[in-house]
Structures are given as structure tokens and as C-alpha cells.
Write an enzyme that holds these catalytic residues in place. Sequence first.
Site, PDB file in Angstrom:
ATOM      1  N   HIS A  56       1.614   4.358  -3.131  1.00  0.00           N
ATOM      2  CA  HIS A  56       1.529   5.817  -3.195  1.00  0.00           C
ATOM      3  C   HIS A  56       2.623   6.379  -4.100  1.00  0.00           C
ATOM      4  CE1 HIS A  56      -1.712   6.682  -0.459  1.00  0.00           C
ATOM      5  NE2 HIS A  56      -1.183   5.934   0.485  1.00  0.00           N
ATOM      6  N   HIS A 114       0.840  -1.201   0.000  1.00  0.00           N
ATOM      7  CA  HIS A 114       0.000   0.000   0.000  1.00  0.00           C
ATOM      8  C   HIS A 114       0.876   1.253   0.000  1.00  0.00           C
ATOM      9  CE1 HIS A 114      -3.461   2.566   1.485  1.00  0.00           C
ATOM     10  NE2 HIS A 114      -2.417   3.290   1.860  1.00  0.00           N
ATOM     11  N   GLU A 115       1.875   1.298   0.878  1.00  0.00           N
ATOM     12  CA  GLU A 115       2.733   2.481   0.957  1.00  0.00           C
ATOM     13  C   GLU A 115       3.495   2.692  -0.342  1.00  0.00           C
ATOM     14  OE1 GLU A 115       2.313   4.528   3.346  1.00  0.00           O
ATOM     15  OE2 GLU A 115       0.979   3.077   4.284  1.00  0.00           O
TER      16      GLU A 115
END
Length: 648
Positions: free
Chosen positions: A430, A426-427
Site C-alpha cells: 500500500h 501486502h501492507e
Amino acid sequence: MKRVTLSLLLCMLTVLSTNVMAQDFTQPINQQLTQLLEKSDLQSQDILWEVTADHVSTVSGVQHVYYRQMVNGIPVYGTESGLHLKSNGEVLASDNRFINKTTDKVQGSAPSLTAIQAVQAAADQLNYSVTEAISELEVIGGVSQQVVLSDGGISKSPIPAKLMYQLNETNQLILVWELSIQATNQQEWWNARVDAMTGAIIDKNNYMVSCAIEHDHSVDDVELNYNKNLYDIPNYQAVIAENNAGCSDCYEVFDLPLESPYHGARTTAMMPADPVASPFGWHDTDGAAGAEFTVTEGNNVNAYDEGMGGYQPDGGATLNFTGYPFDEVWTNANQFDDASITQLFWANNVIHDVFYQYGFDEASGNFQVNNYGNGGLGNDSVNAEGQSGLVCNAFMGTPADGASPTMSMFVCNDKDGDFDSLVVFHEWGHGISNRLTGGPSNSGCLNNTEQMGEGWSDWFGIQMTIEPGDMGTDPRGVGSYLLGQGIGGVGVRDFHYSTDLTVNPHTYGDVGSVAVPHGVGSIWSAMLWEVTWALIDEHGYDPDIYTFTGDVTQDSGVVQALALVTEGMKLQPCSPGFVDGRDAIFAADQAIYGGANECLLWEAFAKRGLGFSADQGSSGSVTDGTEAFDSPVPALNTAEEVCVGQGV
């Protein structure tokens, strides 16, 4: 006569561009601007431009060109535009955000404040104490007076600054110093525009995205029970008896597609670097045979334990990162640093290599020290900080191409976030969405209210951890391990992700009633999950996600979903809304697969209220959109439909 005059004027102004690459795209960009001139949407003085980035997608063959407006030889913030050309020169998609009648709006052509004074003024307003004299480290010069300044004790990295124009609240184009301060608190990385006359901060955005692992409810009647789904997993406290002695280039990890320790046991990944994405292995930086590092550092990521002063496990000459003890319960006495940082290093490298297959490569702005001559700007591998603190959160800061992102992972509820691969993905996601939307040189394309950054990141995590036997109707949580909820936990969102509307009822009409940005993002992710399973139902499932071919008869549904969503981010405009994102995915399908998935894409989006008649209104608002559940596909009868590219 008018057309000839406009054409000549466009050519003369284009030659003034500060970017030599602009000459390659003079004609197609000028054609776009000519149309705006003829409609009086722009004036002759408004059409000076520069190309900020361009590349040819390895996935679609589309030439992606990103450019922006110039006034007095200075770039105008917020005018980032895109032109996307098929291999035959045909325009696949385009958008233009140039400002009309700039001459009437311009206020000033020279700054009153120096870059150093602008940084000092910004620090005061941000409540940062400058503890060291700020000096010029590098003077790049030019009309924008670009400079790199020392950190002044307020930034973890040198502070870049340059002059730009920006519209203020009274619709005037004022000179601003654009600068970036990576705060020492590790939770702020401000990209700010400071009035070059007064020193006031006109606008700012935070490169560092906070992912709110602390559950943020926006639906009052949903109860989060941390103990409801507790799940017993093996106790890994003892060192594995067979520690793969003699193993070379090995990493003992919770390997794909495992989401976390809840989902299976550690295994040894042997020589896992992809030969195309990481041709010299994960520990290389010089582009020659042989590793430069025996610790968890290399071309794509530098992973270390932030809580222990930068500690890194050392795999020795054979790069053997196995045999490290692990337990699901983190304590001060037993932090399992070697296993933790190895997992973090592995996860960052894996997602780098996977998305390289789908066009997130050097030319499009990915994260590498050495770009191996493949375009883009290097020296920007990810700084991945493990066990940064006892905070239920995670952060990812992504500056423009050529500057290293920072990922900060934390310990929450005695669970080490480094082992929650879905959260790590998820990180990293970004970084993908920020570099691809509007091109890798732009830094402010995902700051509007209806932007879907959290949604893409959730989707990247659940997409990469689909396991054989999974179904679209299965409930999927995000961050359930980090919160200690068990394998079935809902995690940090209000609903599980599922194609079952009774499990996740969100539709486009809900964007105005959920939290920004996480609630808004979760609705977009639910839509992409519908797309994923529509493609799997049509094209099948294959756990191997390194197998993109571009052939609709060969690529699995998972592979096609990854290809369409990633290419779609390149095609969408800066500051996108849901309709922009949807349309970009359709354009990606046209470019990659000839529009073969048009019917099923409409069905998937329409199911969640993003049908043909949906209207997003302004992408700067989440309350002015209108959902719709219709499709443009004409029904031939009750059993047959026809779509462009699919035949009957």
C-alpha cells in the site's frame, strides 16, 4: 498571433510558480497547457501551476513530472497531473486534471478560521476530544499559510495544515484547510479538507488502509471452511539447539520465497541487506560505517511490539538475531516476541531492498530516515507495529513523502500476523502504490471507487513468494496462515488466485458486483497474475528478484513483471481505473523493453475482459464499465501475429 500571446502568457504565469523545480519543465508542461487553451478546455487564468515532485526513473530513464493547478497562489486539491518524458524529450504519457474557468468558480481569497480553529472543528465532527491546547509548533508560512500544530491529545503525531482550494458539491472553488490527524485508536489517519469559512469537513480520506483479514464475502455461494486445509507444521517451541553463536548480521526467519511457517522452516539470513538499496546495512541512519542501533531499528524501518510497550529484540554488537524460540500457536503466555519482531523487521527491509531495484527509491518517495543524498524527503522510515492486538485485521497508513508510514500487524485466531510474510508484503505494498501514483507528494490519489490498491498489494505478496516449481494454474490464497487455514487455504478473498478460469473466474465485468475496495482489487490482482505468468512462460523463471537489468533477453519473467507494474504506477494518472492501469503497463513496457511484450500483455489482459475495446467509464464508479475480450494485434494468419516492438 494567438499562439505567441498564449506562449508569453504561459511563461509569465509559470514564473509565478512557488516551486523552483518547475523551471526545468516549463516548455513541455506549457505545450500541454497550450493545447488545452486552444481547445478552450482551459482559460488563460487557469494555467498557473506548480511542480509537486519529479524524478528520473532508474528503471526506464523516463522523467516523471507531477504538477498541479494554482489559483491566487494557492494549490487546488484534485488537480494533480502528470507528464512523463522519454530521455529524448518525447512525451511517453501525460494527463491533466486542471479545472476550467476557475475565475468564475472561486469563492473567497482569505480564510475566516485559523488552522487551529479548523482542527478543533474537525475534531468535533470526528468525535475526537481535544484534551490539550493546540499550539503552533512550526510556521512555514507562504500564501498557503502552512503550519505544523501540536497533537491536542487527538493525534499520535503533530498535525500539519495548509490552505488549498477545492471544488464543492455546487461546483464552487472554496478555501479549505487541509490537515492530517493520526488518531490515537491506530485505525484512522484522516487527511481532511475543512471549509476555511464554516469549519465543515468538505472531504476526507483515510491514510490508514484496513485490509479486512476478517473474510469479506461478496459471492454468496462460496463457503469458507477454516478447518478444511489444516496443515501440520513443525513445533518450534524449543529453542533451536544450534543458535548460530558468533553469527554477525544474522536473522533467523522464514526467508524468501517462503510465504509463512506453513511453507518451510526458519533459516538464517546472513548479511541480507542489499548493497545498493541499503549500502550501510539495515541498522544505519547516519550514512557512515557502523550500526547506530543493535535493536530492530534502522534506516528503513523501526519494528517493535506494540502490545508490549514498544519492546524490541536486541542483537547485540554483532547484530545476531538468531536462536529465538517460535511456535505457530500464539498465547498470552508464549508470544515469541523476539522471533516475531525479527521476522517483521526482516520482511520490511527485504521488500524495501527488492523494490529499490525497480525504481521505488529515494527520489520517488520511498521510506528512509537518511536518503543518502539521493533526492526525495527523508525521516520517513516505516513504523512497523507487531502484535498490536487480538484483531483479525492489518493496517497501513501512508502520508506524503517526508512523513513516516505506520504498519500495524495483529494476532488472529492465535496466529501472529508477523509470520505471514504475504500479509506484511501486502501492507507495505500500500505504501508503494500510494507513493508512486500521482507522485510522492500527493496524498489522495487512490481514493476513487475503481482504484486498485488492494489488488497491487495482493499481487506484491503472491509475486514475491513464488517458489520454484510453481505453476500459474496453482491456487494461491492470501492470509491463509493468519486465518489458520493451512497451506491450501483460500484466505481472505472469494477465490484463489490462479490463471485457471475454473479456479478464479473473475473478469472485468465483475467489478460492479464485488465489494469495494477488496473485491475490486482482487480482480485487478487476478489480471496482474495473468501478466506474471504470461511473462514467465515467455522469459522463464528465476527466484532471484534482485537482478533487474532492463534487457528483455536477460530479465526473467518475474523480474519483468515487477518492473512493468512498478513503473506503470508512476505513469498512471491520479484516481486511476483499470484501463488507466492497463495502459500504464503498456507504456512501461515501451519505455523499458521497447514494447517487446505487447502481444502477450494484450493476451493476458484480454483473457480477463480488459481487452482493447474495454471501457472503464468514470474511475469514480464500478458500474459504468464495459468488458471486452478483444486484442488490437492484427493476425497475419492462424499461427502468426505482429506487434510493435516485437517484429513478426
